[in-house]
Design an enzyme around this catalytic site. Structure first.
Site, PDB file in Angstrom:
ATOM      1  N   VAL A  30      -1.444  -3.491   5.607  1.00  0.00           N
ATOM      2  CA  VAL A  30      -2.377  -3.997   3.748  1.00  0.00           C
ATOM      3  C   VAL A  30      -1.608  -3.641   3.245  1.00  0.00           C
ATOM      4  O   VAL A  30      -0.283  -2.999   2.900  1.00  0.00           O
ATOM      5  CB  VAL A  30      -3.532  -3.116   3.760  1.00  0.00           C
ATOM      6  CG1 VAL A  30      -4.173  -3.339   2.113  1.00  0.00           C
ATOM      7  CG2 VAL A  30      -4.516  -3.191   5.147  1.00  0.00           C
ATOM      8  N   CYS A  31      -1.628  -5.366   1.991  1.00  0.00           N
ATOM      9  CA  CYS A  31      -0.543  -4.982   0.589  1.00  0.00           C
ATOM     10  C   CYS A  31       0.749  -5.209   1.159  1.00  0.00           C
ATOM     11  O   CYS A  31       1.633  -5.472   2.291  1.00  0.00           O
ATOM     12  CB  CYS A  31      -0.806  -3.792   0.030  1.00  0.00           C
ATOM     13  SG  CYS A  31      -0.494  -4.254  -1.792  1.00  0.00           S
ATOM     14  N   THR A  32       1.911  -4.407   0.202  1.00  0.00           N
ATOM     15  CA  THR A  32       3.183  -4.180   0.620  1.00  0.00           C
ATOM     16  C   THR A  32       3.450  -3.872   2.050  1.00  0.00           C
ATOM     17  O   THR A  32       5.014  -3.303   2.320  1.00  0.00           O
ATOM     18  CB  THR A  32       3.729  -3.810  -0.795  1.00  0.00           C
ATOM     19  OG1 THR A  32       3.541  -2.877  -0.867  1.00  0.00           O
ATOM     20  CG2 THR A  32       3.848  -4.821  -1.787  1.00  0.00           C
TER      21      THR A  32
END
Lengths: 234, 234
Positions: free
Chosen positions: A102-104
Protein backbone atom coordinates in the site's frame (compact mmCIF):
# COMPACT_ATOMS: atom_id res chain seq x y z
CA UNK A 1 -3.71 -32.77 3.29
CA UNK A 2 -3.17 -29.67 5.34
CA UNK A 3 -5.22 -27.43 7.56
CA UNK A 4 -2.62 -24.70 7.66
CA UNK A 5 -4.24 -21.29 7.83
CA UNK A 6 -3.61 -18.86 4.99
CA UNK A 7 -0.83 -16.76 6.44
CA UNK A 8 -0.78 -13.00 5.92
CA UNK A 9 2.27 -11.04 7.04
CA UNK A 10 2.33 -7.26 7.38
CA UNK A 11 5.96 -6.09 7.34
CA UNK A 12 5.93 -2.88 9.37
CA UNK A 13 8.53 -0.30 10.36
CA UNK A 14 9.03 2.86 12.40
CA UNK A 15 7.68 5.92 10.66
CA UNK A 16 5.19 4.11 8.46
CA UNK A 17 1.91 5.87 7.78
CA UNK A 18 -0.22 3.89 10.18
CA UNK A 19 -3.39 3.89 8.06
CA UNK A 20 -1.46 2.22 5.20
CA UNK A 21 -1.25 -0.72 7.57
CA UNK A 22 -4.31 -0.47 9.83
CA UNK A 23 -6.77 0.02 6.94
CA UNK A 24 -6.02 -3.25 5.14
CA UNK A 25 -5.33 -5.03 8.44
CA UNK A 26 -8.89 -4.27 9.55
CA UNK A 27 -10.27 -6.02 6.47
CA UNK A 28 -7.75 -8.78 5.76
CA UNK A 29 -7.52 -10.02 9.34
CA UNK A 30 -11.19 -11.02 9.03
CA UNK A 31 -10.50 -13.47 6.21
CA UNK A 32 -11.84 -16.84 7.44
CA UNK A 33 -9.20 -19.55 7.73
CA UNK A 34 -6.35 -17.09 7.87
CA UNK A 35 -3.83 -15.90 10.39
CA UNK A 36 -2.48 -12.38 10.24
CA UNK A 37 0.99 -11.69 11.61
CA UNK A 38 2.49 -8.26 12.13
CA UNK A 39 6.27 -8.30 11.95
CA UNK A 40 9.14 -5.83 11.98
CA UNK A 41 12.89 -6.04 11.59
CA UNK A 42 13.62 -6.27 15.31
CA UNK A 43 10.24 -7.33 16.69
CA UNK A 44 8.56 -5.55 19.60
CA UNK A 45 7.39 -1.96 19.45
CA UNK A 46 6.93 -0.06 16.20
CA UNK A 47 6.20 3.67 16.35
CA UNK A 48 4.06 5.49 13.84
CA UNK A 49 2.85 9.07 14.10
CA UNK A 50 2.14 9.05 17.81
CA UNK A 51 0.96 5.44 17.99
CA UNK A 52 3.01 2.51 19.24
CA UNK A 53 2.22 -0.95 17.92
CA UNK A 54 3.49 -3.46 20.45
CA UNK A 55 4.29 -7.16 20.26
CA UNK A 56 5.28 -7.26 16.59
CA UNK A 57 7.11 -10.41 15.57
CA UNK A 58 10.60 -10.51 14.11
CA UNK A 59 10.60 -10.87 10.33
CA UNK A 60 13.56 -13.26 10.36
CA UNK A 61 11.63 -15.64 12.62
CA UNK A 62 8.82 -16.10 10.09
CA UNK A 63 9.54 -19.11 7.92
CA UNK A 64 7.19 -18.11 5.13
CA UNK A 65 3.78 -16.74 4.28
CA UNK A 66 1.05 -16.86 1.68
CA UNK A 67 0.68 -13.10 1.34
CA UNK A 68 3.05 -10.32 2.31
CA UNK A 69 1.83 -6.75 2.57
CA UNK A 70 4.20 -3.82 2.98
CA UNK A 71 2.77 -0.44 3.99
CA UNK A 72 4.44 2.85 3.15
CA UNK A 73 5.20 6.11 4.82
CA UNK A 74 7.59 9.04 4.78
CA UNK A 75 10.42 6.70 5.84
CA UNK A 76 9.87 4.25 2.95
CA UNK A 77 13.02 5.19 1.04
CA UNK A 78 15.07 4.99 4.25
CA UNK A 79 13.63 1.54 4.83
CA UNK A 80 14.56 0.70 1.24
CA UNK A 81 18.17 1.16 2.40
CA UNK A 82 17.78 -1.10 5.43
CA UNK A 83 19.45 -4.23 4.12
CA UNK A 84 18.13 -6.44 6.87
CA UNK A 85 14.51 -5.38 6.33
CA UNK A 86 14.82 -5.56 2.55
CA UNK A 87 16.37 -9.02 2.55
CA UNK A 88 13.55 -10.37 4.74
CA UNK A 89 10.92 -8.79 2.49
CA UNK A 90 12.68 -10.32 -0.51
CA UNK A 91 12.83 -13.77 1.09
CA UNK A 92 9.19 -13.74 2.16
CA UNK A 93 8.06 -12.19 -1.12
CA UNK A 94 9.86 -14.78 -3.25
CA UNK A 95 8.08 -17.55 -1.38
CA UNK A 96 4.63 -15.97 -1.18
CA UNK A 97 1.60 -16.62 -3.36
CA UNK A 98 0.79 -12.90 -3.27
CA UNK A 99 3.14 -9.95 -2.96
CA UNK A 100 1.35 -6.75 -2.02
CA UNK A 101 1.83 -3.20 -0.82
CA UNK A 102 0.00 0.00 0.00
CA UNK A 103 1.22 3.53 -0.74
CA UNK A 104 5.02 3.91 -0.87
CA UNK A 105 5.30 0.30 0.25
CA UNK A 106 5.72 -0.46 -3.45
CA UNK A 107 9.08 1.35 -3.34
CA UNK A 108 10.13 -1.10 -0.65
CA UNK A 109 8.94 -4.06 -2.75
CA UNK A 110 10.88 -2.47 -5.61
CA UNK A 111 14.06 -2.17 -3.55
CA UNK A 112 13.65 -5.84 -2.67
CA UNK A 113 13.74 -6.67 -6.38
CA UNK A 114 10.14 -7.87 -6.45
CA UNK A 115 8.69 -5.45 -9.01
CA UNK A 116 10.97 -5.70 -12.03
CA UNK A 117 8.95 -5.55 -15.21
CA UNK A 118 5.74 -5.12 -13.24
CA UNK A 119 3.07 -2.46 -13.16
CA UNK A 120 2.52 -1.06 -9.69
CA UNK A 121 0.60 1.58 -7.74
CA UNK A 122 2.15 4.04 -5.30
CA UNK A 123 1.25 7.27 -3.51
CA UNK A 124 0.76 9.84 -6.29
CA UNK A 125 3.57 12.11 -5.06
CA UNK A 126 6.12 9.25 -5.04
CA UNK A 127 4.98 7.22 -8.03
CA UNK A 128 7.69 8.59 -10.34
CA UNK A 129 10.32 6.75 -8.27
CA UNK A 130 9.04 3.30 -9.25
CA UNK A 131 11.00 3.09 -12.54
CA UNK A 132 14.24 3.22 -10.52
CA UNK A 133 13.34 -0.32 -9.50
CA UNK A 134 12.29 -1.50 -12.96
CA UNK A 135 8.57 -1.07 -12.29
CA UNK A 136 6.01 0.79 -14.38
CA UNK A 137 3.96 3.34 -12.41
CA UNK A 138 0.22 2.91 -12.74
CA UNK A 139 -2.06 5.62 -11.43
CA UNK A 140 -4.99 3.34 -10.70
CA UNK A 141 -5.99 2.97 -7.07
CA UNK A 142 -5.45 -0.78 -7.05
CA UNK A 143 -3.16 -2.45 -9.57
CA UNK A 144 -2.85 -6.14 -10.22
CA UNK A 145 -0.01 -7.62 -12.24
CA UNK A 146 0.03 -11.39 -11.88
CA UNK A 147 0.47 -12.28 -8.21
CA UNK A 148 1.46 -8.72 -7.34
CA UNK A 149 -1.33 -6.47 -6.04
CA UNK A 150 -0.48 -2.92 -5.05
CA UNK A 151 -2.57 -0.06 -3.69
CA UNK A 152 -2.14 3.69 -4.11
CA UNK A 153 -1.68 6.22 -1.33
CA UNK A 154 -2.81 5.54 2.25
CA UNK A 155 -6.62 5.29 2.06
CA UNK A 156 -6.32 3.28 -1.17
CA UNK A 157 -5.39 0.44 1.18
CA UNK A 158 -9.08 -0.11 1.91
CA UNK A 159 -10.05 -0.49 -1.75
CA UNK A 160 -6.95 -2.65 -2.15
CA UNK A 161 -8.05 -4.88 0.73
CA UNK A 162 -11.47 -5.49 -0.83
CA UNK A 163 -9.84 -6.50 -4.11
CA UNK A 164 -7.54 -8.89 -2.24
CA UNK A 165 -10.43 -10.31 -0.21
CA UNK A 166 -12.45 -10.97 -3.37
CA UNK A 167 -9.43 -12.78 -4.83
CA UNK A 168 -8.86 -14.90 -1.73
CA UNK A 169 -12.37 -15.52 -0.47
CA UNK A 170 -14.72 -14.53 -3.27
CA UNK A 171 -16.89 -11.50 -3.93
CA UNK A 172 -19.56 -12.45 -1.39
CA UNK A 173 -17.00 -12.44 1.40
CA UNK A 174 -15.62 -9.07 0.32
CA UNK A 175 -19.15 -7.66 0.15
CA UNK A 176 -20.00 -9.03 3.60
CA UNK A 177 -16.95 -7.40 5.15
CA UNK A 178 -17.69 -4.17 3.29
CA UNK A 179 -21.18 -4.17 4.83
CA UNK A 180 -19.84 -4.94 8.31
CA UNK A 181 -17.28 -2.14 8.08
CA UNK A 182 -19.89 0.15 6.50
CA UNK A 183 -17.64 1.10 3.63
CA UNK A 184 -19.85 3.45 1.65
CA UNK A 185 -17.47 6.39 1.49
CA UNK A 186 -18.83 9.92 1.20
CA UNK A 187 -15.92 12.38 1.27
CA UNK A 188 -17.13 15.90 2.06
CA UNK A 189 -14.55 17.30 -0.40
CA UNK A 190 -13.16 16.12 -3.73
CA UNK A 191 -9.50 16.80 -3.08
CA UNK A 192 -8.07 13.27 -2.96
CA UNK A 193 -5.95 13.33 -6.13
CA UNK A 194 -3.81 15.90 -7.95
CA UNK A 195 -6.42 15.94 -10.73
CA UNK A 196 -9.32 16.87 -8.48
CA UNK A 197 -7.69 18.96 -5.73
CA UNK A 198 -8.01 22.73 -5.99
CA UNK A 199 -4.90 23.97 -7.87
CA UNK A 200 -3.73 26.17 -4.99
CA UNK A 201 -3.95 23.20 -2.59
CA UNK A 202 -1.88 21.08 -4.96
CA UNK A 203 0.70 23.81 -5.47
CA UNK A 204 1.14 24.35 -1.73
CA UNK A 205 1.42 20.60 -1.16
CA UNK A 206 4.07 20.21 -3.84
CA UNK A 207 6.01 23.18 -2.53
CA UNK A 208 6.11 21.68 0.93
CA UNK A 209 7.16 18.27 -0.41
CA UNK A 210 9.93 19.59 -2.65
CA UNK A 211 12.76 19.75 -0.12
CA UNK A 212 12.21 16.32 1.34
CA UNK A 213 11.60 14.77 -2.10
CA UNK A 214 15.17 15.62 -3.13
CA UNK A 215 16.44 13.54 -0.23
CA UNK A 216 13.93 10.75 -0.91
CA UNK A 217 15.03 10.53 -4.50
CA UNK A 218 18.67 10.20 -3.47
CA UNK A 219 17.76 7.40 -1.09
CA UNK A 220 15.72 5.65 -3.77
CA UNK A 221 18.60 5.91 -6.28
CA UNK A 222 21.00 4.44 -3.74
CA UNK A 223 18.57 1.60 -3.01
CA UNK A 224 18.24 0.96 -6.75
CA UNK A 225 22.03 0.87 -7.15
CA UNK A 226 22.32 -1.66 -4.35
CA UNK A 227 19.65 -3.79 -5.97
CA UNK A 228 21.54 -3.70 -9.29
CA UNK A 229 24.74 -4.80 -7.52
CA UNK A 230 22.90 -7.59 -5.76
CA UNK A 231 21.59 -8.84 -9.06
CA UNK A 232 25.00 -8.71 -10.71
CA UNK A 233 26.42 -10.67 -7.80
CA UNK A 234 23.80 -13.39 -8.04
CA UNK B 1 -2.83 34.82 26.24
CA UNK B 2 -2.16 31.14 25.77
CA UNK B 3 -0.28 28.96 23.34
CA UNK B 4 -1.86 25.77 24.59
CA UNK B 5 -2.24 23.27 21.77
CA UNK B 6 -5.75 22.14 20.82
CA UNK B 7 -6.00 18.89 22.73
CA UNK B 8 -7.66 15.87 21.14
CA UNK B 9 -8.25 12.78 23.26
CA UNK B 10 -9.13 9.37 21.84
CA UNK B 11 -10.70 7.26 24.59
CA UNK B 12 -9.86 3.68 23.60
CA UNK B 13 -10.62 0.25 25.07
CA UNK B 14 -9.93 -3.43 24.58
CA UNK B 15 -12.00 -4.94 21.81
CA UNK B 16 -12.60 -1.71 19.94
CA UNK B 17 -12.69 -1.91 16.17
CA UNK B 18 -9.24 -0.54 15.50
CA UNK B 19 -10.13 1.30 12.28
CA UNK B 20 -12.78 3.31 14.17
CA UNK B 21 -9.81 4.79 15.99
CA UNK B 22 -6.89 4.61 13.55
CA UNK B 23 -8.83 6.13 10.63
CA UNK B 24 -9.68 9.44 12.32
CA UNK B 25 -6.39 9.41 14.26
CA UNK B 26 -4.47 9.41 10.98
CA UNK B 27 -6.26 12.59 9.90
CA UNK B 28 -6.86 14.47 13.16
CA UNK B 29 -3.33 14.00 14.51
CA UNK B 30 -2.12 16.13 11.57
CA UNK B 31 -4.11 19.18 12.69
CA UNK B 32 -1.53 21.96 13.09
CA UNK B 33 -1.27 23.35 16.61
CA UNK B 34 -2.84 20.30 18.19
CA UNK B 35 -1.77 17.45 20.40
CA UNK B 36 -3.43 14.08 20.14
CA UNK B 37 -3.54 11.86 23.20
CA UNK B 38 -4.62 8.25 23.24
CA UNK B 39 -5.99 7.18 26.60
CA UNK B 40 -7.64 4.15 28.16
CA UNK B 41 -9.14 3.33 31.53
CA UNK B 42 -5.98 1.77 32.94
CA UNK B 43 -3.33 3.16 30.60
CA UNK B 44 -0.72 0.98 28.89
CA UNK B 45 -1.61 -1.69 26.35
CA UNK B 46 -4.95 -1.84 24.58
CA UNK B 47 -5.74 -4.88 22.43
CA UNK B 48 -7.85 -4.73 19.32
CA UNK B 49 -8.35 -7.53 16.81
CA UNK B 50 -4.80 -8.82 16.83
CA UNK B 51 -3.13 -5.44 17.32
CA UNK B 52 -1.75 -4.07 20.57
CA UNK B 53 -1.63 -0.32 21.04
CA UNK B 54 1.03 0.41 23.66
CA UNK B 55 1.73 3.41 25.87
CA UNK B 56 -1.83 4.69 26.13
CA UNK B 57 -2.36 7.24 28.89
CA UNK B 58 -4.75 6.84 31.77
CA UNK B 59 -8.03 8.69 31.24
CA UNK B 60 -8.22 9.81 34.88
CA UNK B 61 -4.83 11.52 34.52
CA UNK B 62 -6.06 13.82 31.75
CA UNK B 63 -7.28 17.06 33.22
CA UNK B 64 -9.33 18.10 30.21
CA UNK B 65 -9.42 18.32 26.44
CA UNK B 66 -10.84 20.35 23.58
CA UNK B 67 -12.18 17.37 21.65
CA UNK B 68 -12.94 13.86 22.82
CA UNK B 69 -13.42 11.06 20.30
CA UNK B 70 -14.73 7.64 21.30
CA UNK B 71 -14.41 4.78 18.82
CA UNK B 72 -16.73 1.78 18.81
CA UNK B 73 -16.49 -1.95 18.46
CA UNK B 74 -18.20 -5.17 19.39
CA UNK B 75 -17.44 -4.49 23.06
CA UNK B 76 -19.08 -1.02 23.05
CA UNK B 77 -22.10 -2.04 25.15
CA UNK B 78 -19.83 -3.81 27.63
CA UNK B 79 -17.77 -0.64 27.87
CA UNK B 80 -21.05 1.26 28.40
CA UNK B 81 -21.30 -0.74 31.63
CA UNK B 82 -17.78 0.07 32.76
CA UNK B 83 -18.51 2.79 35.31
CA UNK B 84 -14.95 3.96 35.52
CA UNK B 85 -14.58 4.40 31.76
CA UNK B 86 -18.00 6.00 31.44
CA UNK B 87 -17.44 8.50 34.24
CA UNK B 88 -14.14 9.63 32.66
CA UNK B 89 -15.80 10.03 29.26
CA UNK B 90 -18.57 12.02 30.90
CA UNK B 91 -16.11 14.26 32.76
CA UNK B 92 -13.99 14.95 29.68
CA UNK B 93 -17.06 15.31 27.45
CA UNK B 94 -18.74 17.84 29.72
CA UNK B 95 -15.62 20.01 29.61
CA UNK B 96 -14.84 19.64 25.89
CA UNK B 97 -15.60 22.03 23.07
CA UNK B 98 -16.41 19.06 20.84
CA UNK B 99 -17.80 15.66 21.78
CA UNK B 100 -17.37 13.08 19.05
CA UNK B 101 -17.55 9.39 18.25
CA UNK B 102 -17.22 6.90 15.44
CA UNK B 103 -19.36 3.78 14.96
CA UNK B 104 -20.83 2.34 18.18
CA UNK B 105 -18.79 4.86 20.11
CA UNK B 106 -22.01 6.91 20.11
CA UNK B 107 -23.56 4.28 22.41
CA UNK B 108 -20.73 4.96 24.84
CA UNK B 109 -21.32 8.71 24.60
CA UNK B 110 -24.99 7.92 25.17
CA UNK B 111 -24.26 5.82 28.25
CA UNK B 112 -22.21 8.75 29.56
CA UNK B 113 -25.29 10.96 29.30
CA UNK B 114 -23.82 13.14 26.57
CA UNK B 115 -26.40 12.55 23.82
CA UNK B 116 -29.74 13.32 25.41
CA UNK B 117 -32.01 15.10 22.97
CA UNK B 118 -29.34 14.92 20.29
CA UNK B 119 -29.23 13.43 16.81
CA UNK B 120 -26.37 10.97 16.39
CA UNK B 121 -24.83 8.53 13.94
CA UNK B 122 -23.90 4.93 14.75
CA UNK B 123 -23.02 1.71 12.95
CA UNK B 124 -26.15 0.79 10.96
CA UNK B 125 -26.65 -2.53 12.77
CA UNK B 126 -26.57 -0.89 16.22
CA UNK B 127 -28.24 2.44 15.48
CA UNK B 128 -31.61 1.37 16.93
CA UNK B 129 -30.03 1.29 20.40
CA UNK B 130 -29.43 5.04 20.50
CA UNK B 131 -32.94 5.96 21.74
CA UNK B 132 -32.23 4.00 24.96
CA UNK B 133 -29.93 6.91 25.79
CA UNK B 134 -32.31 9.65 24.71
CA UNK B 135 -30.65 10.17 21.32
CA UNK B 136 -32.27 10.23 17.90
CA UNK B 137 -30.64 7.88 15.37
CA UNK B 138 -29.60 9.53 12.15
CA UNK B 139 -28.52 7.38 9.24
CA UNK B 140 -26.21 9.94 7.70
CA UNK B 141 -22.52 9.09 7.60
CA UNK B 142 -21.53 12.15 9.61
CA UNK B 143 -24.01 13.88 11.90
CA UNK B 144 -23.54 17.21 13.57
CA UNK B 145 -25.81 18.44 16.34
CA UNK B 146 -24.33 21.51 18.01
CA UNK B 147 -20.92 20.64 19.42
CA UNK B 148 -21.55 16.92 18.99
CA UNK B 149 -20.19 15.33 15.81
CA UNK B 150 -20.68 11.60 15.30
CA UNK B 151 -19.69 9.25 12.50
CA UNK B 152 -21.35 6.07 11.27
CA UNK B 153 -19.80 2.60 11.15
CA UNK B 154 -16.02 2.09 11.07
CA UNK B 155 -14.88 3.56 7.73
CA UNK B 156 -17.24 6.52 8.23
CA UNK B 157 -14.57 7.69 10.67
CA UNK B 158 -12.56 9.01 7.72
CA UNK B 159 -15.40 11.14 6.34
CA UNK B 160 -16.08 12.20 9.93
CA UNK B 161 -12.45 13.28 10.37
CA UNK B 162 -12.56 15.49 7.30
CA UNK B 163 -15.71 17.20 8.58
CA UNK B 164 -14.04 17.78 11.95
CA UNK B 165 -10.85 19.07 10.31
CA UNK B 166 -12.82 21.55 8.20
CA UNK B 167 -14.54 22.75 11.37
CA UNK B 168 -11.30 23.13 13.31
CA UNK B 169 -8.84 24.24 10.65
CA UNK B 170 -10.90 25.26 7.63
CA UNK B 171 -11.71 23.60 4.34
CA UNK B 172 -8.30 24.21 2.80
CA UNK B 173 -6.63 22.28 5.59
CA UNK B 174 -9.09 19.39 5.24
CA UNK B 175 -8.54 19.34 1.49
CA UNK B 176 -4.75 19.38 1.91
CA UNK B 177 -4.84 16.41 4.25
CA UNK B 178 -7.29 14.62 1.92
CA UNK B 179 -4.78 15.06 -0.92
CA UNK B 180 -1.87 13.89 1.22
CA UNK B 181 -3.75 10.79 2.33
CA UNK B 182 -5.05 10.28 -1.23
CA UNK B 183 -8.64 9.93 -0.13
CA UNK B 184 -10.42 9.42 -3.43
CA UNK B 185 -12.24 6.22 -2.53
CA UNK B 186 -13.17 3.74 -5.23
CA UNK B 187 -14.79 0.71 -3.63
CA UNK B 188 -14.80 -2.27 -6.01
CA UNK B 189 -18.27 -3.27 -4.72
CA UNK B 190 -21.31 -1.33 -3.59
CA UNK B 191 -22.12 -3.31 -0.48
CA UNK B 192 -21.38 -0.80 2.26
CA UNK B 193 -24.91 -0.18 3.55
CA UNK B 194 -28.03 -2.31 4.11
CA UNK B 195 -29.70 -0.40 1.23
CA UNK B 196 -27.04 -1.22 -1.33
CA UNK B 197 -25.74 -4.63 -0.23
CA UNK B 198 -27.04 -7.66 -2.11
CA UNK B 199 -30.12 -8.94 -0.17
CA UNK B 200 -28.59 -12.37 0.50
CA UNK B 201 -25.46 -10.72 1.95
CA UNK B 202 -27.60 -8.58 4.25
CA UNK B 203 -29.74 -11.53 5.34
CA UNK B 204 -26.68 -13.63 6.18
CA UNK B 205 -25.12 -10.75 8.08
CA UNK B 206 -28.25 -10.13 10.12
CA UNK B 207 -28.63 -13.83 10.86
CA UNK B 208 -25.10 -13.99 12.21
CA UNK B 209 -25.58 -10.84 14.27
CA UNK B 210 -28.89 -11.91 15.81
CA UNK B 211 -27.57 -13.97 18.74
CA UNK B 212 -25.02 -11.44 19.92
CA UNK B 213 -27.41 -8.53 19.38
CA UNK B 214 -29.77 -9.95 22.03
CA UNK B 215 -26.93 -9.75 24.55
CA UNK B 216 -25.85 -6.30 23.33
CA UNK B 217 -29.38 -4.98 23.75
CA UNK B 218 -29.51 -6.25 27.32
CA UNK B 219 -26.23 -4.53 28.08
CA UNK B 220 -27.42 -1.30 26.51
CA UNK B 221 -30.68 -1.39 28.51
CA UNK B 222 -28.73 -1.92 31.71
CA UNK B 223 -26.41 0.97 30.85
CA UNK B 224 -29.45 3.16 30.14
CA UNK B 225 -31.01 2.21 33.49
CA UNK B 226 -27.80 3.15 35.28
CA UNK B 227 -27.73 6.48 33.50
CA UNK B 228 -31.33 7.16 34.55
CA UNK B 229 -30.45 6.39 38.18
CA UNK B 230 -27.41 8.63 37.98
CA UNK B 231 -29.56 11.47 36.72
CA UNK B 232 -32.17 10.97 39.42
CA UNK B 233 -29.40 11.03 42.03
CA UNK B 234 -27.94 14.28 40.71
Amino acid sequence: MTDQPFRIVFAVFNGMTQLDFTGPHQFLSRLPGSETLVASRDGGDVASEGLVFACTRTLADISGCDLICVPGGATATQVALDESFISEVRRLGLGARYVTSVCTGSLILGAAGLLQGRRAACHWAWRHLLPLFGATPDERRVVRDGHIITGGGVTAGIDFALVVLAELGGEALAQTLQLGLEYAPAPPFNSGTPDTAPPEILRAYNRRMAASMTIREKEARLAAARLANLEIAQ
